[in-house]
Design a protein around this motif. Structure first.
Motif, PDB file in Angstrom:
ATOM      1  N   ILE A  92       0.835  -1.216   0.000  1.00 36.97           N
ATOM      2  CA  ILE A  92       0.000   0.000   0.000  1.00 36.97           C
ATOM      3  C   ILE A  92       0.870   1.266   0.000  1.00 36.97           C
ATOM      4  O   ILE A  92       1.825   1.379   0.770  1.00 36.97           O
ATOM      5  N   ARG A  93       0.514   2.234  -0.865  1.00 37.19           N
ATOM      6  CA  ARG A  93       1.232   3.521  -0.896  1.00 37.19           C
ATOM      7  C   ARG A  93       0.380   4.629  -1.501  1.00 37.19           C
ATOM      8  O   ARG A  93       0.889   5.627  -1.993  1.00 37.19           O
ATOM      9  N   THR A  94      -0.933   4.478  -1.471  1.00 36.90           N
ATOM     10  CA  THR A  94      -1.810   5.453  -2.102  1.00 36.90           C
ATOM     11  C   THR A  94      -2.059   6.666  -1.216  1.00 36.90           C
ATOM     12  O   THR A  94      -1.846   6.612   0.001  1.00 36.90           O
ATOM     13  N   THR A  95      -2.493   7.758  -1.839  1.00 28.40           N
ATOM     14  CA  THR A  95      -3.006   8.887  -1.061  1.00 28.40           C
ATOM     15  C   THR A  95      -4.418   8.551  -0.606  1.00 28.40           C
ATOM     16  O   THR A  95      -5.071   7.661  -1.146  1.00 28.40           O
ATOM     17  N   LEU A  96      -4.898   9.262   0.408  1.00 29.01           N
ATOM     18  CA  LEU A  96      -6.196   8.970   1.010  1.00 29.01           C
ATOM     19  C   LEU A  96      -7.085  10.206   0.999  1.00 29.01           C
ATOM     20  O   LEU A  96      -6.614  11.331   0.818  1.00 29.01           O
ATOM     21  N   SER A  97      -8.369   9.990   1.214  1.00 25.74           N
ATOM     22  CA  SER A  97      -9.262  11.126   1.397  1.00 25.74           C
ATOM     23  C   SER A  97      -9.100  11.696   2.793  1.00 25.74           C
ATOM     24  O   SER A  97      -9.488  12.828   3.068  1.00 25.74           O
ATOM     25  N   GLY A  98      -8.493  10.904   3.679  1.00 22.93           N
ATOM     26  CA  GLY A  98      -8.243  11.318   5.049  1.00 22.93           C
ATOM     27  C   GLY A  98      -7.975  10.112   5.920  1.00 22.93           C
ATOM     28  O   GLY A  98      -8.110   8.956   5.469  1.00 22.93           O
ATOM     29  N   PRO A  99      -7.575  10.315   7.183  1.00 24.10           N
ATOM     30  CA  PRO A  99      -7.273   9.190   8.089  1.00 24.10           C
ATOM     31  C   PRO A  99      -8.445   8.238   8.283  1.00 24.10           C
ATOM     32  O   PRO A  99      -8.248   7.063   8.612  1.00 24.10           O
ATOM     33  N   SER A 100      -9.658   8.722   8.048  1.00 27.36           N
ATOM     34  CA  SER A 100     -10.822   7.857   8.241  1.00 27.36           C
ATOM     35  C   SER A 100     -10.829   6.677   7.270  1.00 27.36           C
ATOM     36  O   SER A 100     -11.489   5.665   7.526  1.00 27.36           O
ATOM     37  N   ASP A 101     -10.107   6.794   6.154  1.00 26.55           N
ATOM     38  CA  ASP A 101     -10.031   5.678   5.209  1.00 26.55           C
ATOM     39  C   ASP A 101      -9.399   4.454   5.873  1.00 26.55           C
ATOM     40  O   ASP A 101      -9.814   3.321   5.633  1.00 26.55           O
ATOM     41  N   TYR A 102      -8.398   4.708   6.712  1.00 21.73           N
ATOM     42  CA  TYR A 102      -7.757   3.603   7.433  1.00 21.73           C
ATOM     43  C   TYR A 102      -8.718   2.992   8.446  1.00 21.73           C
ATOM     44  O   TYR A 102      -8.743   1.777   8.653  1.00 21.73           O
TER      45      TYR A 102
END
Length: 400
Positions: free
Chosen positions: A254-264
């Motif tokens: 995994i190395r993608t950008t996220l919409s925010g920490p909530s994705d995790y």
């Protein structure tokens, strides 16, 4: 009567080294009259050139399995040419044919896998190419049904090897293994639905640069039920449908950008642990392997899904959503080989879009080589059966 440790040990040895027990078969030509004698009086053994003939995976035999219910096998390759669930580059509908092209040289010298000390093309297992599932490009909902039903039609078939011992399936049967050539990553949802029909919820090893557990409203906006299922949300749906074994799934690479920490946080709800691509710099390939095996174990059924964008675009440019900072082909193959002992029941490789490849076919060759490692692991593991049957039920060629 329980299987003795001797029988089980011997079975593993035979599965790994079955190719030592008989001569490897050379590839033959299409018509004896067209062969030439390399040595006078030899009778002629000229085979097709590696660049000629109809493309199948590793030049193995093709059978129209979907139109013939009498065909059986232990491991089968099947294509799912679907790419209308992708968010960036389309083109993975040509992935199955591209991967087959990239696999042409795998069996050129007999197919022996040196690091794993086994030959997946010449073992106890009957391995064939079943061609592609017919998939419409006009209706995603119907296309996913086609993929699920086509896959399940092949999955529930009796394997070629007479493995009468109990298997891991719901009905206690031993089933064949399927290796699916994608296709964008949306296809994993119907494949898991097919797996669930036979096995129930399974653990998943997911190699990818992206999480693919996004909520539909986050990834794509979810304007309709059909649009909510795509190559970034299929694991969310799989979790909601109860297809995944809770808290025994793992992402790697995994190395993608996220919409925010909530994705995790949402990813955790879907039962996944995350191994970031950059962790390889600190713990190496051995550390990655240990994390994966500690998570999924070696006994329960495991589904393996491989997005080719796990690799850095330098090694696999032909993919739907490339992300820099990925692993090398050598690193990924090493990690896959390190999964020896994991109970892999089925696999897919996805997001290979040959139109974006180089003239050297880097991506399609990499995908084929990764599957070569997976195929070898399956052969070394032996038939998908479990301990506990009488000795008379052991596969004949695995008996002590």
């Amino acid at each position: 009567m329980k299987l003795s440790a001797t029988v089980l040990s011997f079975a593993a040895v035979v599965a790994a080294h079955g190719d030592h027990d008989h001569d490897q078969e050379p590839m033959s030509g299409p018509l004896e009259g067209l062969w030439y004698n390399t040595i006078p009086g030899d009778g002629g053994t000229q085979a097709d050139s590696v660049f000629s003939g109809i493309s199948t995976f590793g030049r193995i035999k093709y059978h129209p399995c979907l139109s013939n219910s009498d065909v059986n096998y232990d491991i089968a390759f099947i294509g799912a040419p679907f790419d209308t669930g992708t968010s960036y580059r389309p083109g993975a509908r040509f992935g199955p044919s591209g991967i087959r092209q990239g696999s042409r040289r795998l069996n050129l010298y007999g197919g022996y896998n040196v690091p794993l000390d086994a030959n997946p093309f010449n073992s106890w297992a009957k391995v064939i190419d079943c061609g592609d599932i017919p998939v419409t490009s006009y209706d995603n909902a119907y296309a996913l049904q086609q993929i699920e039903h086509g896959h399940n039609y092949l999955l529930k078939r009796k394997p070629h090897t007479n493995a009468a011992v109990p298997g891991f399936s719901k009905k206690g049967r031993t089933l064949p293994r399927l290796i699916t050539l994608g296709g964008d990553h949306t296809i994993t949802l119907p494949l898991l639905r097919s797996i669930n029909r036979e096995y129930g919820p399974v653990s998943v090893i997911h190699f990818d640069s992206h999480l693919d557990t996004w909520k539909p409203k986050v990834f794509g906006g979810s304007p309709s039920e059909q649009a909510s299922i795509n190559h970034g949300t299929y694991f969310f749906h799989a979790s909601q449908e109860g297809l995944l074994a809770n808290d025994s799934n793992i992402h790697a690479g995994i190395r993608t950008t996220l919409s925010g920490p909530s994705d995790y946080e949402n990813d955790g709800y879907c039962g996944f642990e995350i191994v970031e691509a950059r962790e390889i710099d600190k713990i190496g390939t051995d550390g990655i392997i240990k994390k994966i095996k500690d998570r999924v174990g070696t006994e329960k059924p495991v589904y393996l899904s491989i997005d080719i964008d796990t690799l850095d675009p330098a090694f696999a440019p032909a993919t739907g959503t490339p992300e820099t900072g990925g692993w090398t082909t050598r690193e990924l193959r090493t990690i896959i080989r390190g999964l020896e002992g994991v109970n892999l029941i089925a696999t897919d490789i996805v997001e290979v879009a040959p139109a974006y490849d180089t003239n050297a076919e880097l991506t399609t060759m990499a995908a084929a080589d990764v599957l070569y490692e997976v195929m070898t692991l399956m052969v070394k593991r032996g038939p998908l059966s479990i301990e506990g049957a009488g000795e008379d039920d052991v596969v004949p060629e695995l008996k002590a």
